[in-house]
Design a protein around this motif. Structure first.
Motif, PDB file in Angstrom:
ATOM      1  N   GLU A  14       0.864  -1.180   0.000  1.00 51.23           N
ATOM      2  CA  GLU A  14       0.000   0.000   0.000  1.00 51.23           C
ATOM      3  C   GLU A  14       0.902   1.232   0.000  1.00 51.23           C
ATOM      4  O   GLU A  14       2.032   1.180   0.484  1.00 51.23           O
ATOM      5  CB  GLU A  14      -0.900   0.029   1.237  1.00 51.23           C
ATOM      6  CG  GLU A  14      -1.850  -1.149   1.362  1.00 51.23           C
ATOM      7  CD  GLU A  14      -3.011  -1.097   0.391  1.00 51.23           C
ATOM      8  OE1 GLU A  14      -3.408   0.022  -0.015  1.00 51.23           O
ATOM      9  OE2 GLU A  14      -3.536  -2.174   0.042  1.00 51.23           O
ATOM     10  N   THR A 124       5.638   3.612   0.151  1.00 53.85           N
ATOM     11  CA  THR A 124       4.987   2.324  -0.035  1.00 53.85           C
ATOM     12  C   THR A 124       5.508   1.373   1.029  1.00 53.85           C
ATOM     13  O   THR A 124       6.724   1.261   1.227  1.00 53.85           O
ATOM     14  CB  THR A 124       5.278   1.749  -1.436  1.00 53.85           C
ATOM     15  OG1 THR A 124       4.792   2.675  -2.417  1.00 53.85           O
ATOM     16  CG2 THR A 124       4.617   0.397  -1.629  1.00 53.85           C
ATOM     17  N   ASP A 126       5.466  -2.555   2.104  1.00 55.52           N
ATOM     18  CA  ASP A 126       5.182  -3.828   1.466  1.00 55.52           C
ATOM     19  C   ASP A 126       5.636  -4.998   2.321  1.00 55.52           C
ATOM     20  O   ASP A 126       6.454  -4.845   3.223  1.00 55.52           O
ATOM     21  CB  ASP A 126       5.812  -3.897   0.067  1.00 55.52           C
ATOM     22  CG  ASP A 126       7.293  -3.615   0.080  1.00 55.52           C
ATOM     23  OD1 ASP A 126       8.068  -4.429   0.626  1.00 55.52           O
ATOM     24  OD2 ASP A 126       7.697  -2.563  -0.456  1.00 55.52           O
ATOM     25  N   VAL A 160      -2.715  -6.993   5.415  1.00 52.93           N
ATOM     26  CA  VAL A 160      -3.093  -5.835   4.589  1.00 52.93           C
ATOM     27  C   VAL A 160      -3.568  -4.692   5.480  1.00 52.93           C
ATOM     28  O   VAL A 160      -3.181  -3.538   5.296  1.00 52.93           O
ATOM     29  CB  VAL A 160      -4.165  -6.227   3.544  1.00 52.93           C
ATOM     30  CG1 VAL A 160      -4.744  -4.989   2.863  1.00 52.93           C
ATOM     31  CG2 VAL A 160      -3.568  -7.180   2.512  1.00 52.93           C
ATOM     32  N   ARG A 164      -1.835  -0.881   5.991  1.00 56.45           N
ATOM     33  CA  ARG A 164      -2.597   0.374   5.851  1.00 56.45           C
ATOM     34  C   ARG A 164      -2.541   1.206   7.130  1.00 56.45           C
ATOM     35  O   ARG A 164      -2.320   2.416   7.087  1.00 56.45           O
ATOM     36  CB  ARG A 164      -4.059   0.072   5.508  1.00 56.45           C
ATOM     37  CG  ARG A 164      -4.269  -0.376   4.102  1.00 56.45           C
ATOM     38  CD  ARG A 164      -5.753  -0.552   3.789  1.00 56.45           C
ATOM     39  NE  ARG A 164      -5.898  -1.100   2.462  1.00 56.45           N
ATOM     40  CZ  ARG A 164      -6.710  -2.086   2.146  1.00 56.45           C
ATOM     41  NH1 ARG A 164      -7.503  -2.619   3.061  1.00 56.45           N
ATOM     42  NH2 ARG A 164      -6.774  -2.528   0.918  1.00 56.45           N
TER      43      ARG A 164
END
Length: 185
Positions: A14, A124, A126, A160, A164
């Motif tokens: 993200e 980002t 990851d 995930v 975030r």
């Protein structure tokens, strides 16, 4: 063959925009001791070796609540991990691999990529687990295949969500900090 043999087993990535320079973002995210400021589970920790340098090891203190994938046999409360820095390309990429209890790096890598953005940077966050780790094998050892599938689905969604939440917290914390002298901002 079981779902645990899937490769990659887990992935997440993200991005978020930050009003900070790539160098400022890199300085913050490569200091894993600051993880307690933004990680859903890591509360901070200590370095062995030069902080943030490839090959250095970070011993993290973590906390996991009872309701996180609450049905699965996960470690709860306070627990510790070790991670070895595997990439440190200032100000572009910083990544670390989780280690086994014996100190071997695993195919479980968390990282940050920083790119110039319209008003600062794009960060980002990851994660990829290419092959199931020692911990995953322990968690699923007594689960049947349907439970393993459920665990992979729910743990994947948790990862995930953690990515975030981490990005949102990094943005909130870093953009609220006073501008450092000499940063050029």
């Amino acid at each position: 063959m079981t779902i645990i043999d899937s490769s990659p087993l887990f992935t997440a990535a993200e991005s978020i925009e930050l009003d900070l320079s790539p160098d400022e973002v890199y300085d913050a995210v490569s200091d894993l001791a600051r993880s307690g400021d933004w990680s859903p589970e890591c509360r901070g920790g200590v370095w062995t070796g030069e902080p943030g340098a490839v090959g250095s090891v970070f011993r993290g203190e973590n906390y996991r609540a009872e309701d996180v994938v609450g049905w699965a046999p996960l470690v709860r409360g306070t627990w510790y991990t070790e991670a070895e820095v595997v990439e440190a390309d200032r100000p572009v990429r910083f990544a670390w691999a989780m280690r086994t209890h014996a100190g071997t790096t695993q195919d479980s890598v968390w990282g940050f990529r920083i790119e110039p953005g319209a008003t600062g940077s794009v960060l980002t966050h990851d994660y990829v687990m290419v092959r199931a780790t020692e911990g995953i094998h322990h968690i699923v050892a007594d689960l049947d295949e349907a439970e393993r599938v459920r665990f992979v689905q729910e743990w994947g969604a948790k990862i995930v969500d953690d990515v975030r939440r981490t990005l949102e917290a990094i943005k909130a914390v870093l953009e609220a900090e006073p501008v450092r002298a000499g940063s050029g901002a």
